[in-house]
Design a protein around this motif. Sequence first.
Motif: not given
Length: 246
Positions: A61-63, A66, A68-73
Amino acid sequence: MYTSSAVAELEACRAVLTGPSSDSVILAVHGKYSHQADADIQTLMDVAVPRGHQVLTFDLPGHGNRPGSPDELRISAAAGEVAGMCAWAGEHFPRRRCFATSLGAYLSLVSIPADALEEAWLLSPVTDMGALVRGLMSMFDITEDDLRQQQTITTPVETLEWAQYRFIAEHPVGGWATPTRILRGAHDDLVPPGSIETFCERTGATLTVAPDSGHYFHTESDLAQLRSWLEQVVPVEARALDQAGE
């Protein structure tokens, strides 16, 4: 035939199956701030596909591709996705292995059933996520009570959440029984010192240390070390041998 729900899950994760049809699949799980087409996973595919394996990749998720951003994982959700991908592989491939990097290794170690894989190959694995988070909390003088009361605390390095902290505390890496080989860099400054060695002692995993590498394998030298290691651990499947003899 894939069910509609399985197709939807694969599409949501941007899953890609690479290589000619085979009985053997390698589930590749990338780390945080990475993606399914990063250099380490591309190196795996360069070695594994000619040896008769298919490689199943996807974006956390977020990567990657996909939203969003990685910080939202969220680790809890990502672990569920890894479990789902492994379950899908189990329905379609009689032989399964896993290649996982950094956070992806932790997600795999806590979500994949003991009897699901023939082998696992881990690159710079986070084998003690609890120690990693506690070290971050200590760095910024954050106590467990602080996090419980505030629920979310943002640091210059990472945003900490009570719900995710509880998930990590309740899902330590336990008695991993899958035959496992690990490659880590001698200069890894992210993974808590000794945690990988302790994991190897507890599980019987085999450790190889790249003397000039850190946590992230991204330079030309790092990737050459990774390729050399993969060429040692990834077996040649019968189909590839048959094709070579034709």
